[in-house]
Design a protein around this motif. Structure first.
Motif, PDB file in Angstrom:
ATOM      1  N   CYS A  71      41.069  51.722 -13.188  1.00 58.82           N
ATOM      2  CA  CYS A  71      40.371  51.842 -11.897  1.00 58.82           C
ATOM      3  C   CYS A  71      38.934  52.288 -12.054  1.00 58.82           C
ATOM      4  O   CYS A  71      38.114  52.049 -11.190  1.00 58.82           O
ATOM      5  N   ASP A  72      38.609  52.963 -13.161  1.00 61.81           N
ATOM      6  CA  ASP A  72      37.271  53.507 -13.395  1.00 61.81           C
ATOM      7  C   ASP A  72      36.870  54.554 -12.361  1.00 61.81           C
ATOM      8  O   ASP A  72      35.694  54.791 -12.146  1.00 61.81           O
ATOM      9  N   GLN A  73      37.838  55.146 -11.688  1.00 60.17           N
ATOM     10  CA  GLN A  73      37.502  56.226 -10.756  1.00 60.17           C
ATOM     11  C   GLN A  73      38.524  57.360 -10.772  1.00 60.17           C
ATOM     12  O   GLN A  73      38.643  58.110  -9.818  1.00 60.17           O
ATOM     13  N   GLY A  74      39.262  57.479 -11.869  1.00 60.71           N
ATOM     14  CA  GLY A  74      40.107  58.657 -12.023  1.00 60.71           C
ATOM     15  C   GLY A  74      41.404  58.629 -11.248  1.00 60.71           C
ATOM     16  O   GLY A  74      42.030  59.657 -11.048  1.00 60.71           O
ATOM     17  N   ARG A  86      43.225  68.634 -24.760  1.00 60.02           N
ATOM     18  CA  ARG A  86      43.561  68.538 -23.347  1.00 60.02           C
ATOM     19  C   ARG A  86      43.343  67.117 -22.848  1.00 60.02           C
ATOM     20  O   ARG A  86      42.336  66.481 -23.177  1.00 60.02           O
ATOM     21  N   ARG A  87      44.257  66.644 -21.999  1.00 56.35           N
ATOM     22  CA  ARG A  87      44.112  65.269 -21.497  1.00 56.35           C
ATOM     23  C   ARG A  87      43.075  65.219 -20.374  1.00 56.35           C
ATOM     24  O   ARG A  87      43.081  66.059 -19.469  1.00 56.35           O
ATOM     25  N   ILE A  88      42.202  64.243 -20.456  1.00 50.22           N
ATOM     26  CA  ILE A  88      41.239  64.015 -19.375  1.00 50.22           C
ATOM     27  C   ILE A  88      41.101  62.509 -19.154  1.00 50.22           C
ATOM     28  O   ILE A  88      41.509  61.698 -19.981  1.00 50.22           O
ATOM     29  N   ASP A  89      40.519  62.145 -18.001  1.00 47.20           N
ATOM     30  CA  ASP A  89      40.206  60.744 -17.726  1.00 47.20           C
ATOM     31  C   ASP A  89      38.852  60.439 -18.355  1.00 47.20           C
ATOM     32  O   ASP A  89      37.833  61.004 -17.950  1.00 47.20           O
ATOM     33  N   SER A  90      38.840  59.532 -19.348  1.00 49.70           N
ATOM     34  CA  SER A  90      37.574  59.289 -20.046  1.00 49.70           C
ATOM     35  C   SER A  90      36.585  58.515 -19.183  1.00 49.70           C
ATOM     36  O   SER A  90      35.408  58.443 -19.509  1.00 49.70           O
ATOM     37  N   CYS A  91      37.054  57.946 -18.060  1.00 51.77           N
ATOM     38  CA  CYS A  91      36.128  57.229 -17.170  1.00 51.77           C
ATOM     39  C   CYS A  91      35.312  58.182 -16.304  1.00 51.77           C
ATOM     40  O   CYS A  91      34.325  57.791 -15.718  1.00 51.77           O
ATOM     41  N   LEU A  92      35.764  59.432 -16.205  1.00 51.95           N
ATOM     42  CA  LEU A  92      35.108  60.379 -15.295  1.00 51.95           C
ATOM     43  C   LEU A  92      34.223  61.366 -16.035  1.00 51.95           C
ATOM     44  O   LEU A  92      33.933  62.439 -15.535  1.00 51.95           O
ATOM     45  N   THR A  93      33.808  61.001 -17.235  1.00 51.20           N
ATOM     46  CA  THR A  93      32.988  61.927 -18.002  1.00 51.20           C
ATOM     47  C   THR A  93      32.007  61.113 -18.833  1.00 51.20           C
ATOM     48  O   THR A  93      32.313  60.002 -19.257  1.00 51.20           O
ATOM     49  N   LEU A  94      30.821  61.651 -19.033  1.00 56.94           N
ATOM     50  CA  LEU A  94      29.808  60.936 -19.802  1.00 56.94           C
ATOM     51  C   LEU A  94      30.000  61.226 -21.283  1.00 56.94           C
ATOM     52  O   LEU A  94      30.336  62.343 -21.668  1.00 56.94           O
ATOM     53  N   ALA A  95      29.751  60.214 -22.104  1.00 56.33           N
ATOM     54  CA  ALA A  95      29.923  60.394 -23.554  1.00 56.33           C
ATOM     55  C   ALA A  95      29.057  61.537 -24.072  1.00 56.33           C
ATOM     56  O   ALA A  95      29.502  62.353 -24.882  1.00 56.33           O
ATOM     57  N   VAL A  96      27.836  61.612 -23.578  1.00 56.01           N
ATOM     58  CA  VAL A  96      26.882  62.596 -24.097  1.00 56.01           C
ATOM     59  C   VAL A  96      27.357  64.031 -23.853  1.00 56.01           C
ATOM     60  O   VAL A  96      26.942  64.952 -24.552  1.00 56.01           O
TER      61      VAL A  96
END
Lengths: 184, 295
Positions: A71-74, A86-96
Protein backbone atom coordinates in the motif's frame (compact mmCIF):
# COMPACT_ATOMS: atom_id res chain seq x y z
CA UNK A 1 -4.35 4.81 5.70
CA UNK A 2 -1.77 4.65 8.36
CA UNK A 3 -1.53 7.35 10.94
CA UNK A 4 -3.56 9.94 9.11
CA UNK A 5 -7.31 9.95 9.17
CA UNK A 6 -10.26 11.91 7.81
CA UNK A 7 -10.70 13.82 4.64
CA UNK A 8 -9.62 16.88 6.61
CA UNK A 9 -6.03 15.78 6.24
CA UNK A 10 -5.76 18.10 3.26
CA UNK A 11 -6.22 21.04 5.61
CA UNK A 12 -3.04 20.32 7.44
CA UNK A 13 0.65 20.71 7.16
CA UNK A 14 2.28 23.68 5.68
CA UNK A 15 5.20 24.36 3.39
CA UNK A 16 5.55 25.52 -0.16
CA UNK A 17 7.44 22.58 -1.57
CA UNK A 18 10.29 24.68 -2.89
CA UNK A 19 13.71 23.29 -2.17
CA UNK A 20 15.82 25.60 -0.09
CA UNK A 21 19.19 26.77 -1.28
CA UNK A 22 22.33 27.06 0.83
CA UNK A 23 21.31 27.12 4.47
CA UNK A 24 23.04 29.27 7.02
CA UNK A 25 21.81 27.09 9.83
CA UNK A 26 23.87 25.24 12.39
CA UNK A 27 23.41 21.76 10.93
CA UNK A 28 24.31 21.11 7.35
CA UNK A 29 21.50 20.47 4.95
CA UNK A 30 21.48 18.15 2.04
CA UNK A 31 19.00 16.87 -0.46
CA UNK A 32 21.17 13.87 -1.42
CA UNK A 33 22.96 12.60 1.67
CA UNK A 34 25.65 9.93 1.65
CA UNK A 35 25.37 7.41 4.45
CA UNK A 36 26.03 3.81 5.42
CA UNK A 37 23.16 1.36 5.76
CA UNK A 38 23.68 -1.94 7.57
CA UNK A 39 21.41 -4.50 5.96
CA UNK A 40 21.56 -8.15 7.00
CA UNK A 41 25.01 -7.61 8.48
CA UNK A 42 26.46 -6.02 5.35
CA UNK A 43 27.29 -2.35 5.15
CA UNK A 44 26.27 -0.46 2.04
CA UNK A 45 27.33 3.07 1.25
CA UNK A 46 24.46 4.92 -0.33
CA UNK A 47 24.09 8.32 -1.91
CA UNK A 48 20.39 8.77 -2.43
CA UNK A 49 17.84 11.51 -2.44
CA UNK A 50 16.67 12.21 1.11
CA UNK A 51 13.15 11.48 -0.14
CA UNK A 52 13.88 7.80 -0.71
CA UNK A 53 12.06 5.57 1.76
CA UNK A 54 13.84 2.65 3.37
CA UNK A 55 11.61 0.36 1.29
CA UNK A 56 12.63 1.94 -2.01
CA UNK A 57 16.30 1.97 -1.00
CA UNK A 58 16.16 -1.76 -0.22
CA UNK A 59 14.35 -2.69 -3.41
CA UNK A 60 15.63 -0.24 -6.00
CA UNK A 61 19.15 0.57 -4.80
CA UNK A 62 20.24 -2.62 -3.06
CA UNK A 63 18.26 -5.08 -5.19
CA UNK A 64 16.70 -6.67 -2.13
CA UNK A 65 13.28 -7.18 -3.64
CA UNK A 66 12.07 -9.69 -1.07
CA UNK A 67 10.55 -6.82 0.90
CA UNK A 68 7.28 -6.04 -0.85
CA UNK A 69 5.50 -2.81 -1.59
CA UNK A 70 1.79 -3.17 -1.02
CA UNK A 71 0.00 0.00 0.00
CA UNK A 72 2.97 2.33 0.59
CA UNK A 73 1.07 3.98 3.43
CA UNK A 74 1.53 1.71 6.42
CA UNK A 75 -1.72 -0.20 6.17
CA UNK A 76 -0.80 -3.61 4.76
CA UNK A 77 2.49 -4.59 6.43
CA UNK A 78 3.97 -6.21 3.28
CA UNK A 79 7.09 -4.03 3.70
CA UNK A 80 7.76 -5.05 7.33
CA UNK A 81 11.47 -5.27 8.20
CA UNK A 82 13.32 -5.38 11.48
CA UNK A 83 15.28 -2.34 12.60
CA UNK A 84 17.44 -3.13 15.62
CA UNK A 85 15.24 -6.18 16.15
CA UNK A 86 11.95 -4.27 16.09
CA UNK A 87 9.45 -4.63 13.26
CA UNK A 88 8.57 -1.46 11.37
CA UNK A 89 6.93 -0.55 8.06
CA UNK A 90 9.82 0.29 5.75
CA UNK A 91 7.51 2.40 3.56
CA UNK A 92 6.90 4.86 6.40
CA UNK A 93 10.49 5.77 7.08
CA UNK A 94 13.25 7.43 5.10
CA UNK A 95 16.41 5.46 4.36
CA UNK A 96 18.62 8.31 5.55
CA UNK A 97 17.07 8.08 9.02
CA UNK A 98 18.61 4.63 9.51
CA UNK A 99 22.33 5.24 9.39
CA UNK A 100 23.85 3.18 12.19
CA UNK A 101 20.76 0.97 12.60
CA UNK A 102 20.77 -2.78 12.01
CA UNK A 103 18.22 -3.54 9.29
CA UNK A 104 17.10 -7.13 8.75
CA UNK A 105 15.07 -8.07 5.69
CA UNK A 106 13.57 -11.34 4.56
CA UNK A 107 16.84 -12.05 2.70
CA UNK A 108 18.63 -12.07 6.05
CA UNK A 109 16.37 -14.58 7.75
CA UNK A 110 17.69 -17.90 6.44
CA UNK A 111 21.23 -19.14 7.07
CA UNK A 112 22.39 -20.08 3.60
CA UNK A 113 20.20 -22.95 2.43
CA UNK A 114 18.93 -23.52 5.96
CA UNK A 115 15.50 -21.91 6.33
CA UNK A 116 14.67 -19.94 9.43
CA UNK A 117 12.27 -22.10 11.51
CA UNK A 118 9.39 -19.66 10.90
CA UNK A 119 9.94 -20.04 7.13
CA UNK A 120 9.88 -23.82 7.48
CA UNK A 121 6.74 -23.57 9.62
CA UNK A 122 5.00 -21.45 6.96
CA UNK A 123 5.71 -24.14 4.34
CA UNK A 124 4.69 -26.98 6.61
CA UNK A 125 1.44 -25.27 7.57
CA UNK A 126 0.59 -24.03 4.06
CA UNK A 127 0.50 -20.48 5.42
CA UNK A 128 0.36 -18.64 2.11
CA UNK A 129 -1.32 -18.72 -1.25
CA UNK A 130 -0.09 -15.99 -3.59
CA UNK A 131 2.85 -15.23 -1.30
CA UNK A 132 2.96 -11.47 -1.76
CA UNK A 133 2.38 -10.65 1.91
CA UNK A 134 4.54 -13.53 3.15
CA UNK A 135 7.88 -11.72 3.63
CA UNK A 136 6.08 -9.11 5.71
CA UNK A 137 4.20 -11.76 7.65
CA UNK A 138 7.45 -13.60 8.41
CA UNK A 139 9.31 -10.50 9.54
CA UNK A 140 6.34 -9.42 11.62
CA UNK A 141 6.18 -12.87 13.25
CA UNK A 142 9.88 -12.72 14.12
CA UNK A 143 9.46 -9.20 15.48
CA UNK A 144 6.46 -10.28 17.52
CA UNK A 145 8.38 -13.15 19.09
CA UNK A 146 11.32 -10.80 19.78
CA UNK A 147 8.83 -8.63 21.64
CA UNK A 148 7.84 -11.60 23.78
CA UNK A 149 4.32 -11.95 22.38
CA UNK A 150 2.75 -14.90 20.57
CA UNK A 151 1.25 -17.02 23.29
CA UNK A 152 -2.09 -18.13 21.89
CA UNK A 153 -4.20 -17.78 18.76
CA UNK A 154 -5.93 -14.59 19.82
CA UNK A 155 -2.71 -12.91 20.85
CA UNK A 156 -1.02 -13.79 17.57
CA UNK A 157 -3.94 -12.42 15.55
CA UNK A 158 -4.02 -9.26 17.64
CA UNK A 159 -0.27 -8.69 17.60
CA UNK A 160 -0.06 -9.23 13.84
CA UNK A 161 -2.98 -6.93 13.05
CA UNK A 162 -0.63 -4.79 10.97
CA UNK A 163 -0.22 -7.49 8.31
CA UNK A 164 -2.98 -8.04 5.79
CA UNK A 165 -3.32 -11.23 3.71
CA UNK A 166 -5.79 -10.78 0.89
CA UNK A 167 -5.81 -14.52 0.20
CA UNK A 168 -7.14 -14.96 3.73
CA UNK A 169 -4.51 -17.38 4.97
CA UNK A 170 -4.78 -16.11 8.52
CA UNK A 171 -5.73 -19.44 10.18
CA UNK A 172 -2.68 -21.16 8.68
CA UNK A 173 -0.41 -18.20 9.44
CA UNK A 174 -1.44 -18.44 13.09
CA UNK A 175 -0.89 -22.22 12.95
CA UNK A 176 2.61 -21.67 11.59
CA UNK A 177 3.55 -19.13 14.25
CA UNK A 178 2.26 -21.34 17.04
CA UNK A 179 3.97 -24.36 15.50
CA UNK A 180 7.27 -22.47 15.48
CA UNK A 181 6.75 -21.24 19.02
CA UNK A 182 5.89 -24.75 20.18
CA UNK A 183 9.17 -26.02 18.81
CA UNK A 184 11.37 -23.11 19.75
CA UNK B 1 9.98 8.26 -4.35
CA UNK B 2 6.92 10.35 -3.94
CA UNK B 3 7.50 13.26 -1.57
CA UNK B 4 8.12 16.69 -3.06
CA UNK B 5 11.76 17.79 -2.80
CA UNK B 6 12.99 18.93 0.58
CA UNK B 7 16.26 19.74 2.29
CA UNK B 8 17.13 17.29 4.99
CA UNK B 9 18.69 18.30 8.30
CA UNK B 10 19.72 15.94 11.04
CA UNK B 11 20.64 18.13 14.02
CA UNK B 12 22.63 16.55 16.86
CA UNK B 13 21.35 18.85 19.58
CA UNK B 14 18.03 20.39 20.53
CA UNK B 15 19.51 23.88 20.17
CA UNK B 16 20.45 23.13 16.58
CA UNK B 17 16.96 21.82 15.88
CA UNK B 18 15.35 24.90 17.42
CA UNK B 19 17.63 27.21 15.44
CA UNK B 20 16.52 25.50 12.23
CA UNK B 21 12.86 25.96 13.10
CA UNK B 22 13.48 29.60 13.98
CA UNK B 23 15.19 30.06 10.63
CA UNK B 24 12.74 28.28 8.37
CA UNK B 25 9.43 28.87 10.13
CA UNK B 26 6.42 27.28 8.50
CA UNK B 27 8.52 25.91 5.67
CA UNK B 28 10.09 23.39 8.06
CA UNK B 29 8.53 20.28 9.49
CA UNK B 30 9.81 18.22 12.40
CA UNK B 31 10.28 14.54 11.56
CA UNK B 32 10.27 12.17 14.53
CA UNK B 33 8.53 8.80 14.09
CA UNK B 34 7.14 9.89 10.73
CA UNK B 35 4.16 7.57 10.84
CA UNK B 36 1.80 10.37 9.83
CA UNK B 37 4.20 12.80 8.17
CA UNK B 38 5.84 10.32 5.77
CA UNK B 39 2.56 9.02 4.27
CA UNK B 40 1.27 12.60 4.10
CA UNK B 41 4.43 13.56 2.19
CA UNK B 42 4.20 10.44 0.02
CA UNK B 43 0.70 11.51 -1.00
CA UNK B 44 1.89 15.10 -1.28
CA UNK B 45 -0.70 16.27 1.17
CA UNK B 46 2.32 17.75 2.94
CA UNK B 47 5.10 19.47 0.99
CA UNK B 48 7.54 20.84 3.53
CA UNK B 49 10.65 22.43 1.98
CA UNK B 50 12.77 21.57 5.00
CA UNK B 51 12.75 18.43 7.11
CA UNK B 52 14.29 18.55 10.57
CA UNK B 53 14.93 14.95 11.59
CA UNK B 54 15.08 14.94 15.39
CA UNK B 55 15.80 11.22 15.77
CA UNK B 56 19.44 11.81 16.74
CA UNK B 57 18.80 14.13 19.64
CA UNK B 58 20.34 12.73 22.83
CA UNK B 59 18.32 12.01 25.98
CA UNK B 60 15.07 12.74 24.22
CA UNK B 61 13.49 9.31 24.65
CA UNK B 62 13.22 9.42 28.42
CA UNK B 63 10.10 8.14 30.16
CA UNK B 64 10.00 8.85 33.89
CA UNK B 65 7.73 9.26 36.89
CA UNK B 66 7.97 12.67 38.50
CA UNK B 67 5.69 14.65 40.79
CA UNK B 68 2.61 12.52 40.32
CA UNK B 69 2.98 12.48 36.56
CA UNK B 70 4.47 10.36 33.86
CA UNK B 71 6.79 12.46 31.75
CA UNK B 72 7.29 11.24 28.20
CA UNK B 73 10.20 12.69 26.24
CA UNK B 74 9.86 13.78 22.63
CA UNK B 75 11.43 10.67 21.10
CA UNK B 76 9.78 8.02 23.29
CA UNK B 77 8.10 5.62 20.89
CA UNK B 78 4.56 4.51 21.56
CA UNK B 79 5.85 0.95 21.88
CA UNK B 80 8.51 2.06 24.40
CA UNK B 81 5.69 3.05 26.70
CA UNK B 82 3.78 -0.12 25.96
CA UNK B 83 6.83 -2.19 26.92
CA UNK B 84 7.20 -0.45 30.26
CA UNK B 85 4.91 -2.01 32.89
CA UNK B 86 5.78 0.70 35.43
CA UNK B 87 4.57 3.39 33.06
CA UNK B 88 1.40 1.52 32.14
CA UNK B 89 0.63 0.95 35.79
CA UNK B 90 1.16 4.64 36.52
CA UNK B 91 -1.28 5.80 33.84
CA UNK B 92 -4.01 3.17 33.37
CA UNK B 93 -5.83 5.19 30.72
CA UNK B 94 -2.71 5.15 28.53
CA UNK B 95 -2.37 1.41 29.07
CA UNK B 96 -5.88 0.98 27.69
CA UNK B 97 -5.52 3.49 24.85
CA UNK B 98 -2.13 2.44 23.45
CA UNK B 99 -3.16 -0.91 21.93
CA UNK B 100 -5.64 1.01 19.76
CA UNK B 101 -2.90 3.24 18.31
CA UNK B 102 -2.13 1.70 14.93
CA UNK B 103 -0.25 -1.58 14.84
CA UNK B 104 3.01 -2.79 16.37
CA UNK B 105 4.88 -1.80 13.23
CA UNK B 106 3.71 1.81 13.53
CA UNK B 107 3.96 1.96 17.34
CA UNK B 108 7.59 0.83 17.18
CA UNK B 109 8.36 3.98 15.22
CA UNK B 110 5.65 6.50 16.07
CA UNK B 111 6.30 8.77 19.03
CA UNK B 112 3.85 9.78 21.76
CA UNK B 113 4.72 13.46 21.39
CA UNK B 114 4.51 13.27 17.59
CA UNK B 115 0.97 11.98 17.83
CA UNK B 116 0.08 14.89 20.11
CA UNK B 117 1.71 17.44 17.79
CA UNK B 118 -0.02 15.93 14.76
CA UNK B 119 -3.41 16.48 16.45
CA UNK B 120 -5.53 14.10 14.47
CA UNK B 121 -9.06 14.50 15.88
CA UNK B 122 -9.57 10.71 15.83
CA UNK B 123 -6.26 9.86 17.50
CA UNK B 124 -6.21 8.16 20.88
CA UNK B 125 -3.29 9.88 22.64
CA UNK B 126 -4.63 13.45 22.27
CA UNK B 127 -7.95 12.26 23.66
CA UNK B 128 -6.27 10.55 26.61
CA UNK B 129 -4.15 13.55 27.57
CA UNK B 130 -7.16 15.90 27.40
CA UNK B 131 -9.26 13.67 29.66
CA UNK B 132 -6.36 13.31 32.11
CA UNK B 133 -5.83 17.10 32.08
CA UNK B 134 -2.17 16.64 31.21
CA UNK B 135 0.18 19.15 29.64
CA UNK B 136 2.53 19.51 26.71
CA UNK B 137 5.99 21.05 27.02
CA UNK B 138 6.98 23.21 24.06
CA UNK B 139 10.33 24.84 23.51
CA UNK B 140 11.63 27.51 21.14
CA UNK B 141 14.99 29.23 20.86
CA UNK B 142 13.41 32.66 21.25
CA UNK B 143 11.10 32.06 24.20
CA UNK B 144 12.47 29.00 25.96
CA UNK B 145 10.12 26.49 27.54
CA UNK B 146 6.41 26.78 28.14
CA UNK B 147 3.83 24.27 29.30
CA UNK B 148 0.52 24.18 27.49
CA UNK B 149 -2.47 22.55 29.17
CA UNK B 150 -3.85 19.74 27.00
CA UNK B 151 -7.26 21.43 27.00
CA UNK B 152 -5.71 24.46 25.29
CA UNK B 153 -3.24 22.62 23.07
CA UNK B 154 -5.60 21.13 20.50
CA UNK B 155 -7.27 23.80 18.38
CA UNK B 156 -8.76 22.15 15.32
CA UNK B 157 -8.06 19.49 12.67
CA UNK B 158 -4.26 19.05 12.80
CA UNK B 159 -3.96 22.46 14.41
CA UNK B 160 -2.36 23.05 17.79
CA UNK B 161 -1.24 25.97 19.93
CA UNK B 162 2.36 25.28 18.84
CA UNK B 163 4.12 28.13 17.10
CA UNK B 164 6.20 27.47 13.97
CA UNK B 165 9.45 27.78 15.88
CA UNK B 166 8.44 25.43 18.68
CA UNK B 167 9.05 21.72 19.22
CA UNK B 168 7.15 19.49 21.60
CA UNK B 169 9.93 18.29 23.89
CA UNK B 170 7.77 16.30 26.25
CA UNK B 171 4.32 15.53 27.56
CA UNK B 172 3.10 15.04 31.09
CA UNK B 173 0.35 12.53 31.82
CA UNK B 174 -1.05 12.76 35.37
CA UNK B 175 -0.55 9.45 37.14
CA UNK B 176 -3.25 7.29 38.71
CA UNK B 177 -4.70 8.95 41.81
CA UNK B 178 -6.44 7.46 44.81
CA UNK B 179 -10.12 6.81 44.27
CA UNK B 180 -9.97 7.22 40.49
CA UNK B 181 -11.14 4.78 37.84
CA UNK B 182 -10.31 4.92 34.13
CA UNK B 183 -11.71 3.41 30.95
CA UNK B 184 -10.98 3.70 27.23
CA UNK B 185 -13.41 2.44 24.56
CA UNK B 186 -13.08 2.61 20.82
CA UNK B 187 -14.72 1.37 17.67
CA UNK B 188 -12.82 1.28 14.37
CA UNK B 189 -13.45 -0.47 11.06
CA UNK B 190 -10.44 -2.71 11.68
CA UNK B 191 -8.38 -2.98 14.81
CA UNK B 192 -5.60 -0.41 14.66
CA UNK B 193 -7.36 1.91 12.25
CA UNK B 194 -8.28 5.34 13.42
CA UNK B 195 -11.31 5.43 15.66
CA UNK B 196 -14.70 6.12 14.16
CA UNK B 197 -15.52 7.08 17.72
CA UNK B 198 -13.31 6.75 20.81
CA UNK B 199 -14.22 7.52 24.40
CA UNK B 200 -11.90 8.09 27.35
CA UNK B 201 -13.32 8.37 30.83
CA UNK B 202 -11.97 9.13 34.30
CA UNK B 203 -14.16 9.06 37.41
CA UNK B 204 -13.12 10.03 40.95
CA UNK B 205 -15.04 8.78 43.98
CA UNK B 206 -14.87 10.00 47.57
CA UNK B 207 -14.59 7.25 50.20
CA UNK B 208 -18.33 7.73 50.85
CA UNK B 209 -19.12 6.91 47.23
CA UNK B 210 -19.84 10.45 46.06
CA UNK B 211 -18.44 11.18 42.61
CA UNK B 212 -16.14 14.17 42.92
CA UNK B 213 -15.15 14.25 39.25
CA UNK B 214 -16.60 12.81 36.07
CA UNK B 215 -14.42 13.45 33.03
CA UNK B 216 -15.40 12.02 29.67
CA UNK B 217 -13.83 12.83 26.31
CA UNK B 218 -14.92 11.88 22.80
CA UNK B 219 -12.65 11.42 19.78
CA UNK B 220 -13.74 11.33 16.15
CA UNK B 221 -16.82 13.50 16.72
CA UNK B 222 -15.38 16.99 16.29
CA UNK B 223 -12.33 18.84 15.00
CA UNK B 224 -10.45 18.04 18.22
CA UNK B 225 -10.91 15.89 21.33
CA UNK B 226 -14.24 16.89 22.84
CA UNK B 227 -14.46 17.07 26.63
CA UNK B 228 -18.09 16.64 27.67
CA UNK B 229 -19.40 19.08 30.28
CA UNK B 230 -20.53 16.72 33.06
CA UNK B 231 -20.00 18.79 36.21
CA UNK B 232 -23.73 18.48 36.91
CA UNK B 233 -23.12 14.84 37.83
CA UNK B 234 -20.40 15.57 40.36
CA UNK B 235 -21.12 15.73 44.06
CA UNK B 236 -23.58 12.86 44.14
CA UNK B 237 -23.57 9.10 44.36
CA UNK B 238 -23.85 7.56 40.88
CA UNK B 239 -25.53 4.25 40.25
CA UNK B 240 -25.67 2.13 37.12
CA UNK B 241 -29.14 3.53 36.44
CA UNK B 242 -27.75 7.06 36.13
CA UNK B 243 -25.29 6.12 33.40
CA UNK B 244 -27.59 6.18 30.34
CA UNK B 245 -28.59 9.72 31.28
CA UNK B 246 -24.95 10.76 31.72
CA UNK B 247 -24.03 9.16 28.40
CA UNK B 248 -26.83 11.07 26.69
CA UNK B 249 -25.69 14.28 28.34
CA UNK B 250 -22.14 13.60 27.18
CA UNK B 251 -23.16 13.55 23.52
CA UNK B 252 -25.86 16.23 23.78
CA UNK B 253 -23.85 19.05 22.26
CA UNK B 254 -21.70 17.20 19.71
CA UNK B 255 -22.18 17.62 15.98
CA UNK B 256 -20.23 14.68 14.56
CA UNK B 257 -19.11 14.71 10.93
CA UNK B 258 -20.48 12.40 8.24
CA UNK B 259 -17.99 10.65 6.00
CA UNK B 260 -17.34 7.33 4.30
CA UNK B 261 -16.76 5.63 7.62
CA UNK B 262 -20.02 6.65 9.24
CA UNK B 263 -22.88 9.12 9.17
CA UNK B 264 -23.35 11.75 11.85
CA UNK B 265 -26.32 9.80 13.18
CA UNK B 266 -24.31 6.59 13.36
CA UNK B 267 -21.45 8.35 15.14
CA UNK B 268 -23.85 9.85 17.67
CA UNK B 269 -25.38 6.45 18.45
CA UNK B 270 -21.93 4.90 18.68
CA UNK B 271 -20.71 7.70 20.95
CA UNK B 272 -23.66 7.22 23.29
CA UNK B 273 -23.08 3.48 23.58
CA UNK B 274 -19.33 3.75 24.02
CA UNK B 275 -19.78 6.53 26.58
CA UNK B 276 -22.09 4.33 28.61
CA UNK B 277 -19.63 1.44 28.45
CA UNK B 278 -16.72 3.64 29.46
CA UNK B 279 -18.69 5.17 32.34
CA UNK B 280 -19.66 1.70 33.57
CA UNK B 281 -16.08 0.46 33.56
CA UNK B 282 -14.54 3.64 34.97
CA UNK B 283 -17.08 3.72 37.81
CA UNK B 284 -16.49 0.06 38.62
CA UNK B 285 -12.73 0.58 38.62
CA UNK B 286 -13.08 3.68 40.84
CA UNK B 287 -15.20 1.67 43.29
CA UNK B 288 -12.50 -1.00 43.41
CA UNK B 289 -9.91 1.71 44.00
CA UNK B 290 -12.04 3.12 46.85
CA UNK B 291 -12.58 -0.30 48.39
CA UNK B 292 -8.84 -0.73 48.35
CA UNK B 293 -8.47 2.55 50.24
CA UNK B 294 -11.03 1.58 52.87
CA UNK B 295 -9.16 -1.56 53.82
Amino acid sequence: MARTSLSAVALQLSGSGAAVSEPAGPASATATPTFVLDVNGREHQLTVDARVTLLDALRDRLGLTGTKKGCDQGTCGACTVLVNGRRIDSCLTLAVMHEGDRVTTIEGLASGEQLHPIQAAFIKNDAFQCGYCTPGQLMSAVGMVNEGHAIDRNTVREQMSGNICRCGCYPHIVDAVLDWKGRS
Amino acid sequence: MKPAPFDYYCPRSLDEALALLAQYGDEAKVLAGGQSLVPAMNMRLARPGVIVDVNRLPEAAVIERCDGSLRVGMLARQADLERMPVALDAVPLLAQALPHVGHWQTRNRGTVCGSLAHADPSAELPLAIVVLDGAIEARSSARGTRWIAAGQFFESYFQTALQNDEIVVGASFPARREGWGYAFEEFAGRHGDFAIVAVACAVALEPNGVASEVRLGLGGVADKPHLAPLTAYCGRVLSQRDLPEIANAAVADIEPPSDLRGSARYRRALATNLAQRALTRALASARTACDGLAQ
